[in-house]
Design a protein around this motif. Structure first.
Motif, PDB file in Angstrom:
ATOM      1  N   ALA A 160     -30.263   3.159 -72.867  1.00 22.34           N
ATOM      2  CA  ALA A 160     -30.343   2.131 -71.819  1.00 22.34           C
ATOM      3  C   ALA A 160     -30.141   0.742 -72.416  1.00 22.34           C
ATOM      4  O   ALA A 160     -29.436  -0.107 -71.839  1.00 22.34           O
ATOM      5  CB  ALA A 160     -31.688   2.218 -71.110  1.00 22.34           C
ATOM      6  N   HIS A 161     -30.738   0.521 -73.575  1.00 24.80           N
ATOM      7  CA  HIS A 161     -30.613  -0.773 -74.257  1.00 24.80           C
ATOM      8  C   HIS A 161     -29.153  -1.062 -74.600  1.00 24.80           C
ATOM      9  O   HIS A 161     -28.653  -2.175 -74.360  1.00 24.80           O
ATOM     10  CB  HIS A 161     -31.468  -0.746 -75.523  1.00 24.80           C
ATOM     11  CG  HIS A 161     -31.396  -1.994 -76.346  1.00 24.80           C
ATOM     12  ND1 HIS A 161     -31.759  -3.236 -75.874  1.00 24.80           N
ATOM     13  CD2 HIS A 161     -30.996  -2.196 -77.631  1.00 24.80           C
ATOM     14  CE1 HIS A 161     -31.598  -4.143 -76.820  1.00 24.80           C
ATOM     15  NE2 HIS A 161     -31.126  -3.542 -77.896  1.00 24.80           N
ATOM     16  N   LEU A 162     -28.459  -0.061 -75.125  1.00 23.38           N
ATOM     17  CA  LEU A 162     -27.057  -0.244 -75.491  1.00 23.38           C
ATOM     18  C   LEU A 162     -26.177  -0.413 -74.252  1.00 23.38           C
ATOM     19  O   LEU A 162     -25.259  -1.243 -74.238  1.00 23.38           O
ATOM     20  CB  LEU A 162     -26.580   0.953 -76.316  1.00 23.38           C
ATOM     21  CG  LEU A 162     -25.152   0.877 -76.864  1.00 23.38           C
ATOM     22  CD1 LEU A 162     -24.991  -0.325 -77.792  1.00 23.38           C
ATOM     23  CD2 LEU A 162     -24.792   2.174 -77.601  1.00 23.38           C
ATOM     24  N   THR A 163     -26.474   0.352 -73.213  1.00 26.11           N
ATOM     25  CA  THR A 163     -25.691   0.255 -71.974  1.00 26.11           C
ATOM     26  C   THR A 163     -25.826  -1.122 -71.338  1.00 26.11           C
ATOM     27  O   THR A 163     -24.834  -1.738 -70.917  1.00 26.11           O
ATOM     28  CB  THR A 163     -26.135   1.336 -70.972  1.00 26.11           C
ATOM     29  OG1 THR A 163     -25.977   2.634 -71.569  1.00 26.11           O
ATOM     30  CG2 THR A 163     -25.328   1.257 -69.692  1.00 26.11           C
ATOM     31  N   VAL A 164     -27.058  -1.619 -71.275  1.00 28.00           N
ATOM     32  CA  VAL A 164     -27.282  -2.961 -70.725  1.00 28.00           C
ATOM     33  C   VAL A 164     -26.573  -4.005 -71.582  1.00 28.00           C
ATOM     34  O   VAL A 164     -26.029  -4.989 -71.068  1.00 28.00           O
ATOM     35  CB  VAL A 164     -28.795  -3.264 -70.633  1.00 28.00           C
ATOM     36  CG1 VAL A 164     -29.033  -4.722 -70.248  1.00 28.00           C
ATOM     37  CG2 VAL A 164     -29.455  -2.349 -69.618  1.00 28.00           C
ATOM     38  N   GLY A 165     -26.546  -3.771 -72.889  1.00 29.24           N
ATOM     39  CA  GLY A 165     -25.841  -4.687 -73.780  1.00 29.24           C
ATOM     40  C   GLY A 165     -24.358  -4.765 -73.458  1.00 29.24           C
ATOM     41  O   GLY A 165     -23.773  -5.852 -73.412  1.00 29.24           O
ATOM     42  N   TRP A 166     -23.741  -3.612 -73.210  1.00 26.95           N
ATOM     43  CA  TRP A 166     -22.325  -3.596 -72.861  1.00 26.95           C
ATOM     44  C   TRP A 166     -22.067  -4.255 -71.507  1.00 26.95           C
ATOM     45  O   TRP A 166     -21.090  -4.993 -71.334  1.00 26.95           O
ATOM     46  CB  TRP A 166     -21.806  -2.153 -72.845  1.00 26.95           C
ATOM     47  CG  TRP A 166     -21.350  -1.679 -74.192  1.00 26.95           C
ATOM     48  CD1 TRP A 166     -21.959  -0.759 -74.995  1.00 26.95           C
ATOM     49  CD2 TRP A 166     -20.191  -2.122 -74.900  1.00 26.95           C
ATOM     50  NE1 TRP A 166     -21.253  -0.596 -76.161  1.00 26.95           N
ATOM     51  CE2 TRP A 166     -20.155  -1.416 -76.133  1.00 26.95           C
ATOM     52  CE3 TRP A 166     -19.179  -3.036 -74.628  1.00 26.95           C
ATOM     53  CZ2 TRP A 166     -19.154  -1.607 -77.074  1.00 26.95           C
ATOM     54  CZ3 TRP A 166     -18.173  -3.228 -75.569  1.00 26.95           C
ATOM     55  CH2 TRP A 166     -18.168  -2.515 -76.773  1.00 26.95           C
ATOM     56  N   VAL A 167     -22.935  -3.990 -70.540  1.00 29.44           N
ATOM     57  CA  VAL A 167     -22.773  -4.607 -69.215  1.00 29.44           C
ATOM     58  C   VAL A 167     -22.909  -6.127 -69.319  1.00 29.44           C
ATOM     59  O   VAL A 167     -22.131  -6.886 -68.719  1.00 29.44           O
ATOM     60  CB  VAL A 167     -23.806  -4.034 -68.225  1.00 29.44           C
ATOM     61  CG1 VAL A 167     -23.780  -4.815 -66.911  1.00 29.44           C
ATOM     62  CG2 VAL A 167     -23.539  -2.555 -67.966  1.00 29.44           C
ATOM     63  N   THR A 168     -23.883  -6.572 -70.098  1.00 29.83           N
ATOM     64  CA  THR A 168     -24.088  -8.011 -70.285  1.00 29.83           C
ATOM     65  C   THR A 168     -22.883  -8.642 -70.969  1.00 29.83           C
ATOM     66  O   THR A 168     -22.427  -9.723 -70.583  1.00 29.83           O
ATOM     67  CB  THR A 168     -25.356  -8.265 -71.116  1.00 29.83           C
ATOM     68  OG1 THR A 168     -26.472  -7.631 -70.486  1.00 29.83           O
ATOM     69  CG2 THR A 168     -25.638  -9.751 -71.243  1.00 29.83           C
ATOM     70  N   TRP A 169     -22.377  -7.961 -71.983  1.00 27.21           N
ATOM     71  CA  TRP A 169     -21.188  -8.466 -72.683  1.00 27.21           C
ATOM     72  C   TRP A 169     -20.001  -8.546 -71.725  1.00 27.21           C
ATOM     73  O   TRP A 169     -19.236  -9.509 -71.748  1.00 27.21           O
ATOM     74  CB  TRP A 169     -20.849  -7.553 -73.860  1.00 27.21           C
ATOM     75  CG  TRP A 169     -19.636  -7.991 -74.635  1.00 27.21           C
ATOM     76  CD1 TRP A 169     -19.597  -8.896 -75.656  1.00 27.21           C
ATOM     77  CD2 TRP A 169     -18.291  -7.551 -74.434  1.00 27.21           C
ATOM     78  NE1 TRP A 169     -18.307  -9.047 -76.112  1.00 27.21           N
ATOM     79  CE2 TRP A 169     -17.484  -8.231 -75.371  1.00 27.21           C
ATOM     80  CE3 TRP A 169     -17.692  -6.651 -73.558  1.00 27.21           C
ATOM     81  CZ2 TRP A 169     -16.109  -8.041 -75.461  1.00 27.21           C
ATOM     82  CZ3 TRP A 169     -16.316  -6.461 -73.636  1.00 27.21           C
ATOM     83  CH2 TRP A 169     -15.539  -7.150 -74.583  1.00 27.21           C
ATOM     84  N   GLY A 170     -19.854  -7.552 -70.859  1.00 31.38           N
ATOM     85  CA  GLY A 170     -18.763  -7.570 -69.888  1.00 31.38           C
ATOM     86  C   GLY A 170     -18.883  -8.724 -68.907  1.00 31.38           C
ATOM     87  O   GLY A 170     -17.889  -9.410 -68.605  1.00 31.38           O
ATOM     88  N   ALA A 171     -20.101  -8.963 -68.418  1.00 27.97           N
ATOM     89  CA  ALA A 171     -20.315 -10.075 -67.487  1.00 27.97           C
ATOM     90  C   ALA A 171     -20.060 -11.411 -68.174  1.00 27.97           C
ATOM     91  O   ALA A 171     -19.473 -12.334 -67.588  1.00 27.97           O
ATOM     92  CB  ALA A 171     -21.740 -10.026 -66.937  1.00 27.97           C
ATOM     93  N   LEU A 172     -20.475 -11.508 -69.426  1.00 32.44           N
ATOM     94  CA  LEU A 172     -20.266 -12.738 -70.187  1.00 32.44           C
ATOM     95  C   LEU A 172     -18.781 -12.977 -70.439  1.00 32.44           C
ATOM     96  O   LEU A 172     -18.290 -14.115 -70.342  1.00 32.44           O
ATOM     97  CB  LEU A 172     -21.024 -12.640 -71.512  1.00 32.44           C
ATOM     98  CG  LEU A 172     -21.286 -13.923 -72.295  1.00 32.44           C
ATOM     99  CD1 LEU A 172     -22.145 -14.879 -71.481  1.00 32.44           C
ATOM    100  CD2 LEU A 172     -21.978 -13.596 -73.613  1.00 32.44           C
ATOM    101  N   THR A 173     -18.061 -11.904 -70.723  1.00 32.54           N
ATOM    102  CA  THR A 173     -16.618 -12.012 -70.936  1.00 32.54           C
ATOM    103  C   THR A 173     -15.917 -12.457 -69.655  1.00 32.54           C
ATOM    104  O   THR A 173     -15.010 -13.306 -69.681  1.00 32.54           O
ATOM    105  CB  THR A 173     -16.048 -10.658 -71.403  1.00 32.54           C
ATOM    106  OG1 THR A 173     -16.711 -10.256 -72.611  1.00 32.54           O
ATOM    107  CG2 THR A 173     -14.553 -10.758 -71.662  1.00 32.54           C
TER     108      THR A 173
END
Length: 230
Positions: A209-222
């Motif tokens: 979950a931690h890694l998945t949220v990290g990817w989603v956050t990175w995508g939103a930031l991008t």
């Protein structure tokens, strides 16, 4: 004054009456020239503070905007490195959905070395803390920018992009908060009565979950950056 006193004492003896003009007993008043009087006028009217003009607000916005952009790019770069670091940490401890007996740490194939398998992930934690500090600074600067011209309003392409950019900042904010919470649990599982020997699947789910949220956050930031740059 001595002569006057003698006359007052001697007058009754000779049957005389002494009349004294009261004005004679009064001391002469001092004349004060008006020019020597100091008149100090104290004003208590402070007046209303001057309001910033539209031009002042535009200059302030442009100044903060430049700083915001620098911090935004730094946030994206740090987030990219932090997510990559998290992937390495996840792979070493859990593999790609591998069992407790087949993950790289147990097999002795952790990258770059077995030091990644025990204790707190110091490198990843340092990156995470730095990234979070830069992000929250960037996030705060976005609210400090005045918008006297209402550039986010209307139906122009730029206005639509800016509104989407503002919506995504809440996605990234929620993502960072969630990552911090999940990261604290994952890195300090013993605080919550969890250990890899007895709660491997639970800890793997938290790490996933931690890694998945990290990817989603990175995508939103991008996406946020792309909206403003391209």
């Amino acid at each position: 004054m001595a002569t006057l006193t003698a006359l007052m004492l001697a007058t009754p003896l000779f049957g005389l009456s002494l009349q004294i003009d009261a004005a004679m007993l009064e001391a002469p008043s001092a004349a004060i020239e008006p020019s020597v009087l100091l008149a100090v006028e104290v004003s208590t009217d402070l007046g209303e503070p001057s309001q910033p003009t539209t031009a002042d607000l535009v200059r302030k916005r442009n100044k903060i905007k430049r700083i915001h952009k620098i911090f935004g790019l730094a946030t994206w770069a740090l987030t990219t490195v932090t997510v990559a670091s998290g992937m390495v940490q996840y792979y070493n401890q859990y593999g790609w959905f591998q069992s407790q007996s087949t993950n790289p740490c147990v097999q002795g194939t952790a990258w770059p070395n077995q030091d990644q398998c025990s204790g707190a992930p110091t490198g990843h934690l340092a990156l995470s803390a730095t990234t979070a500090a830069v992000f929250f600074t960037t996030w705060g600067l976005s609210f400090a920018m005045p918008d006297p011209l209402g550039v986010s309003e209307g139906d122009s392409q730029f206005a639509r992009r800016l509104r989407a950019h503002k919506i995504l900042r809440w996605v990234t904010f929620a993502g960072f908060v969630a990552q911090i919470a999940l990261g604290v649990v994952a890195a300090n599982s013993e605080w919550f009565g969890l250990d890899r020997a007895n709660n491997y699947k639970t800890l793997r789910a938290i790490a996933t979950a931690h890694l998945t949220v990290g990817w989603v956050t990175w995508g939103a930031l991008t996406a946020q950056g792309a909206l403003m740059i391209f």
